[in-house]
Write an enzyme that holds these catalytic residues in place. Structure first.
Site, PDB file in Angstrom:
ATOM      1  N   ASP A 255      -2.831  -3.471  -9.497  1.00 30.50           N
ATOM      2  CA  ASP A 255      -2.862  -3.613  -8.040  1.00 30.50           C
ATOM      3  C   ASP A 255      -1.682  -4.496  -7.618  1.00 30.50           C
ATOM      4  O   ASP A 255      -1.389  -5.515  -8.261  1.00 30.50           O
ATOM      5  CB  ASP A 255      -4.184  -4.254  -7.597  1.00 30.50           C
ATOM      6  CG  ASP A 255      -4.291  -4.355  -6.087  1.00 30.50           C
ATOM      7  OD1 ASP A 255      -4.541  -3.330  -5.441  1.00 30.50           O
ATOM      8  OD2 ASP A 255      -4.102  -5.476  -5.560  1.00 30.50           O
ATOM      9  N   ASP A 298      -2.223   0.731  -2.707  1.00 32.58           N
ATOM     10  CA  ASP A 298      -1.296   0.126  -3.670  1.00 32.58           C
ATOM     11  C   ASP A 298      -1.956  -0.054  -5.027  1.00 32.58           C
ATOM     12  O   ASP A 298      -1.629  -0.977  -5.769  1.00 32.58           O
ATOM     13  CB  ASP A 298      -0.796  -1.226  -3.140  1.00 32.58           C
ATOM     14  CG  ASP A 298      -1.937  -2.208  -2.868  1.00 32.58           C
ATOM     15  OD1 ASP A 298      -3.110  -1.762  -2.860  1.00 32.58           O
ATOM     16  OD2 ASP A 298      -1.663  -3.404  -2.672  1.00 32.58           O
TER      17      ASP A 298
END
Length: 397
Positions: A255, A298
């Protein structure tokens, strides 16, 4: 297509490659599928074999001369060999071995030549019953040739020419001037059927391209080109779920840290460009056998068969380090973000994708809670972190 489930070898000889050439810019996967179509439609193949053998036998029985007997013998031999080669090719394809594609293609051309030769003999025999039977058989065979070999239009044209062309050659030797009309009739028929075969082939290739593109888009992220959730699930099923016994797999959950600030400061176009650059780095960092995916926003995931914990820790730390290096966008902006990584192992933390994702997500949460820019590997009863040890954690050695 019955041959679509099997993978037959592409032809290697120059003449056979020319016969089945599908045109420029056709992907190898589609070329292989087209070759597979030539081995399919077995009922049509069997019908053609029985018809050609029966017709040659009946004509040889009606006119028992050496030329007709040789023709009948050739038809029987050619059809038997074709059946043996077809059976061998399908058997080898089922076992993932190379197939005798070149021989199979040339036998098809030889079979068409035999039908044409028999038609020539029959027309020049002076027996109108024999001539009518041979011509009817040849015309019937053309339909099967077109339908069975639509994946190779050039081969269709060659086989039609060999099957019906001898009607033109026989016309001057028949005491019927009206037969000379075949010099106009058959070339026109050959041209029109070949054009139709090329058009059908082009439609088929276009459809196959669209199917593959749709399948690609269904399993890949449109922005980055990495696998999406569906592609990740398929890769997991292929690598682990189908045969979990003795198999190990690592799920690396990555992440980005600070990505929201990029969107807020520079806009979503800059954010998308950044995600594309991250994806490029991720591809370069993982092995070719690994599956890299973007599962939303993301968040990225890598499936890897590299499962030794020390190596995984090094890989995770490298991902954090390399992904966190500054980026330069086409707009000229220099952007720095971070990355945190959580890793889970199958079957240690589960044998299904959901369990692994939960375990890796928990490890990722632990990495972020401890200051981000860390890689944490989930342990059996605790989390194992590559950085400083803390409560519930132990240093990985």
């Amino acid at each position: 297509m019955s041959g679509a489930a099997l993978r037959f070898s592409l032809p290697r000889w120059r003449v056979t490659r020319w016969l089945v050439d599908a045109g420029p810019d056709v992907p190898s996967e589609i070329r292989t599928a087209l070759i597979g179509s030539l081995f399919g439609t077995l009922p049509i193949f069997a019908g053609g074999v029985l018809n050609s053998v029966a017709v040659s036998f009946l004509i040889a029985w009606r006119i028992p001369t050496l030329p007709f007997q040789l023709w009948c013998a050739f038809e029987v031999l050619c059809c038997v060999v074709r059946l043996l080669v077809l059976s061998s090719a399908r058997s080898r394809a089922e076992r993932g071995l190379s197939t005798p594609t070149d021989i199979y293609l040339l036998l098809g051309v030889a079979w068409a030549s035999g039908i044409g030769a028999g038609t020539f003999l029959s027309l020049t025999s002076g027996d109108w019953v024999v001539g009518a039977l041979a011509c009817l058989s040849a015309a019937a065979m053309v339909g099967g040739i077109c339908f069975r070999n639509f994946g190779a239009p050039r081969m269709v044209g060659v086989m039609i020419a060999l099957t019906l062309g001898p009607c033109c050659l026989a016309a001057p030797f028949v005491d019927q001037p009206i037969m000379l009309v075949t010099f106009m009739q058959i070339p026109f028929y050959l041209f029109s059927m070949t054009v139709a075969a090329y058009k059908l082939n082009a439609m088929l290739i276009s459809t196959m391209r669209a199917e593959r593109e749709n399948a690609f888009h269904a399993r890949h992220d449109m922005l980055t080109g990495l696998s999406n959730r569906a592609g990740l699930s398929r890769a997991f099923s292929t690598r682990f779920a189908a045969a979990p016994e003795g198999r190990r797999l690592a799920l690396i959950y990555l992440d980005l840290d600070g990505f929201k600030i990029v969107n807020d400061s520079y806009g979503h176009m800059a954010g998308d460009a950044l995600l594309q650059l991250v994806a490029e780095r991720l591809r370069a960092l993982v092995r070719n056998a690994d599956t890299a995916a973007r599962i939303g926003g993301d968040e990225f995931v890598v499936l890897s068969e590299q499962t030794e914990r020390a190596q995984l820790q090094k890989l995770g730390d490298r991902l954090v380090r390399e992904i966190s290096k500054p980026y330069e966008l086409d707009s000229g902006h220099h952007i720095a973000i971070g990355a945190s990584v959580g890793i889970a192992l199958a079957p240690d933390h589960g044998t299904d994708l959901a369990a692994l994702m939960n375990a890796a997500d928990a490890a990722l949460y632990e990495a972020k809670s401890r200051g981000k820019a860390l890689c944490v590997i989930a342990g059996q009863n605790a989390l194992i972190e590559g950085g400083s040890a803390g409560p519930g954690l132990q240093r990985l050695h």
